[in-house]
Design an enzyme around this catalytic site. Structure first.
Site, PDB file in Angstrom:
ATOM      1  N   GLY A 186      42.156  31.879  25.719  1.00 53.14           N
ATOM      2  CA  GLY A 186      42.918  31.486  24.541  1.00 53.14           C
ATOM      3  C   GLY A 186      43.835  32.625  24.112  1.00 53.14           C
ATOM      4  O   GLY A 186      44.982  32.410  23.721  1.00 53.14           O
ATOM      5  N   THR A 220      46.409  34.167  41.472  1.00 52.23           N
ATOM      6  CA  THR A 220      45.682  33.098  42.169  1.00 52.23           C
ATOM      7  C   THR A 220      44.852  32.306  41.167  1.00 52.23           C
ATOM      8  O   THR A 220      44.140  32.886  40.349  1.00 52.23           O
ATOM      9  CB  THR A 220      44.774  33.701  43.257  1.00 52.23           C
ATOM     10  N   CYS A 242      31.081  45.414   8.831  1.00 56.18           N
ATOM     11  CA  CYS A 242      30.284  46.262   9.704  1.00 56.18           C
ATOM     12  C   CYS A 242      30.054  45.619  11.059  1.00 56.18           C
ATOM     13  O   CYS A 242      29.681  46.286  12.002  1.00 56.18           O
ATOM     14  CB  CYS A 242      28.949  46.581   9.052  1.00 56.18           C
ATOM     15  N   GLN A 263      39.968  26.545  18.037  1.00 60.28           N
ATOM     16  CA  GLN A 263      38.777  26.030  17.341  1.00 60.28           C
ATOM     17  C   GLN A 263      38.793  24.511  17.177  1.00 60.28           C
ATOM     18  O   GLN A 263      37.747  23.909  16.999  1.00 60.28           O
ATOM     19  CB  GLN A 263      38.639  26.690  15.962  1.00 60.28           C
ATOM     20  N   ASN A 284      39.002  29.860  12.405  1.00 59.44           N
ATOM     21  CA  ASN A 284      37.726  30.151  13.061  1.00 59.44           C
ATOM     22  C   ASN A 284      36.646  30.648  12.098  1.00 59.44           C
ATOM     23  O   ASN A 284      35.462  30.493  12.363  1.00 59.44           O
ATOM     24  CB  ASN A 284      37.934  31.168  14.185  1.00 59.44           C
ATOM     25  N   SER A 288      40.959  27.019  24.582  1.00 56.20           N
ATOM     26  CA  SER A 288      40.066  27.866  25.377  1.00 56.20           C
ATOM     27  C   SER A 288      38.817  27.079  25.745  1.00 56.20           C
ATOM     28  O   SER A 288      38.281  26.323  24.927  1.00 56.20           O
ATOM     29  CB  SER A 288      39.693  29.091  24.542  1.00 56.20           C
ATOM     30  N   ALA A 289      38.340  27.244  26.998  1.00 56.71           N
ATOM     31  CA  ALA A 289      37.237  26.422  27.496  1.00 56.71           C
ATOM     32  C   ALA A 289      35.885  26.806  26.888  1.00 56.71           C
ATOM     33  O   ALA A 289      35.009  25.966  26.716  1.00 56.71           O
ATOM     34  CB  ALA A 289      37.155  26.519  29.017  1.00 56.71           C
ATOM     35  N   HIS A 290      35.721  28.084  26.514  1.00 58.13           N
ATOM     36  CA  HIS A 290      34.368  28.516  26.139  1.00 58.13           C
ATOM     37  C   HIS A 290      33.947  28.107  24.732  1.00 58.13           C
ATOM     38  O   HIS A 290      32.810  28.316  24.331  1.00 58.13           O
ATOM     39  CB  HIS A 290      34.189  30.028  26.341  1.00 58.13           C
TER      40      HIS A 290
END
Ligand SMILES: Cc1ncc(COP(=O)(O)O)c(C=O)c1O
Lengths: 120, 399
Positions: free
Chosen positions: B74, B247, B335, B182, B154, B202-204
């Site tokens: 992404g 590739t 943090c 998202q 997100n 994005s695939a994940h």
């Protein structure tokens, strides 16, 4: 982690002789160190100590550790506790969290200095 | 109650892979090893897999197959969109409009462009996280070449008025990019109805593999082509029609396509199920935990996102305590990252820094059960109580 999960000497001390307030909630850290002082063999000893902390896990752990380190020490010794002592006792802190141990050492210093001011 | 194995409530960070996607990828790792640019039959098999995957990915946003360009993430898709349009249109203008709550992939690319001499406007948002459409339109000048506004945020889950932004962009002939990482596969998206020119995904975030993404690039007329308004930012072989050399990751892309196929099938049912789990968490916390509030929009919100403000305590401590109970959540608090600054998103919706430090994000997904939520809601209140006892901040103290 142990000091985060089971912090020692946590909570407000209603009858404290002095309080050291350091940090700023804006930065995500605010710490109160309460001390109670007693005379023993002509020396001023930190007889009891506790903390309250708004902050991340490292801030809580360093607060807890400094109360352990300072308990029973003289005021002189308390002033000499540095951030490195705190970090070493905790088995190291990531560099980004070192300011937390600074805060703890500063909090204790402030509490002791406040106490001395009051005695004048 | 029996303790479930591990309760993962951080689906916005990334998702576990769906078993069906893993199986699809495994088959391709074994059989589709050819280079999709090669002329021989193993290469052509890979090329065919790519065509099919493009078709499937395109279908979920009502796009043309030829307008899907696979990328390595992404983040890469965002970089190509922003840098590629900015560099290509320098003669036309150097003004870019984005929002104050973008993901770092867009925010930091915009900051880089700004440092390189581009004029970037970071539009503020209201306290629910929405941009103001009138302000957007007023900000457009004859130098504006690109509007980049995320589909859904997100951290706080707010869904932006994308169709309306698309109309404004079209009216003023400005290119419109949206970071839909998202939203993609979770809520309906139609690039034609919404006038979207460029879209990142994005695939994940979708039960697919990490390191696989795509950029949709609208072809504005055959003769014009993408070449007229965007250029590549990476150079090498001619893969992905010269837009993204290297590739092609065919097994990863086949996994992405499988993930999209599943998401498409399950979307209506999942929107309903996840919204119910989401609202269960929100309702419980607001009702049972004093001094708590919801960050983000009450209704224009991703079906899987909860972002809570818990006063007087710090987010990271909550996350670590919850982790100790086998529950994964996240925080917009400082943090957690390398910087100690609170989340730019929470500050942008008007939270004070100490409030921004006290946020907890819970994001649910395909494998979240009602039991998981019950377990989380059982564990949360005592954790908050413990941390509040430790905190010097209290009601009525002005900090
Ligand atoms: C809104 C948004 N944009 C971009 C990204 C980056 O995607 P990727 O991790 O595939 O680079 C993410 C995820 O972290 C995101 O939530």
């Amino acid at each position: 982690m142990e000091h985060f999960k089971n912090p020692r000497n946590m909570g407000e001390m209603k009858d404290a002789d002095s309080v050291g307030e350091v940090g700023n909630p804006v930065c995500g850290d605010l710490m109160y160190i309460y001390i109670k002082v007693k005379e023993r063999d002509g020396k001023e000893i930190i007889d009891d100590i506790s903390f309250q902390t708004f902050g991340c896990a490292a801030a809580i752990a360093t607060s807890s550790m400094i109360t352990e380190l300072a308990k029973g020490k003289t005021l002189e010794e308390g002033l000499n506790i540095t951030r490195d002592d705190v970090a070493v006792s905790l088995d190291g802190l990531p560099p980004i969290k070192m300011h937390c141990s600074n805060l703890a050492a500063d909090g204790l210093k402030k509490a002791i200095e406040n106490y001395r001011e009051k005695q004048k | 109650m029996n303790k479930p194995k591990y309760v993962y409530l951080d689906y916005a960070a990334t998702t576990p892979m769906d078993q069906r996607v893993i199986e699809e990828m495994n088959a391709h790792f074994k059989d589709t090893y050819g280079n999709s640019s090669s002329l021989h039959s193993v290469g052509q098999k890979a090329a065919q897999t790519l065509v099919k995957s493009r078709e499937i990915v395109a279908s979920i946003i009502n796009a043309n197959r030829a307008d899907i360009y696979f990328t390595s993430s992404g983040t890469e898709a965002d970089n190509i969109a922003l840098m590629g349009v900015a560099l290509k249109n320098q003669k036309k203008g150097n003004h870019i409009i984005t929002s104050a709550i973008e993901h770092h992939a867009v925010e930091n690319t915009c900051k880089h462009l700004k440092k390189s001499g581009f004029d970037v406007t970071f539009l503020p948002v209201d306290n629910l996280g929405l941009i103001n459409l009138e302000e957007l339109e007023e900000t457009i000048t004859k130098n504006t070449v690109l509007i980049s506004i995320m589909f859904a945020n997100n951290e706080i889950g707010t869904i932006e008025p994308i169709k309306e932004i698309g109309e404004i962009a079209k009216k003023h002939d400005v290119i419109f990019h949206t970071d839909a990482v998202q939203a993609f596969g979770k809520i309906p998206i139609d690039v034609n109805e919404m006038n979207i020119d460029l879209l990142s995904a994005s695939a994940h975030k979708l039960y697919g593999p990490k390191g696989v993404g795509m950029l949709y690039i609208r072809n504005k007329g055959i003769r014009e082509g993408w070449g007229k308004y965007i250029e590549p930012i990476m150079f090498g072989g001619g893969h992905e029609r010269d837009m993204r050399p290297s590739t092609v990751n065919v097994p990863g892309i086949a996994g992405f396509a499988k993930a999209v196929e599943l998401a498409k099938e399950e979307m209506p049912k999942e929107i309903e199920r996840l919204s119910r789990l989401r609202d269960k968490v929100i309702d419980f916390v607001l009702k049972n935990i004093e001094d708590s509030y919801l960050n983000g929009h009450p209704t224009r919100r991703l079906p899987n996102n909860v972002n809570l403000g818990i006063r007087f305590i710090e987010g990271e401590s909550m996350v670590l305590d919850l982790d100790g109970q086998g529950i994964a959540t996240s925080t917009g608090s400082a943090c957690s990252s390398k910087s100690l600054d609170p989340s730019h998103v929470l500050l942008a919706i008007g939270l004070k820094p100490q409030e921004a430090h006290g946020s907890l994000r819970i994001t649910v997904g395909r494998f979240t059960t009602e039991e998981d939520i019950d377990y989380f809601l059982e564990k949360l209140p005592p954790i908050i109580e413990r941390l509040r006892k430790m905190s010097p901040l209290k009601k009525g103290k002005n900090h």
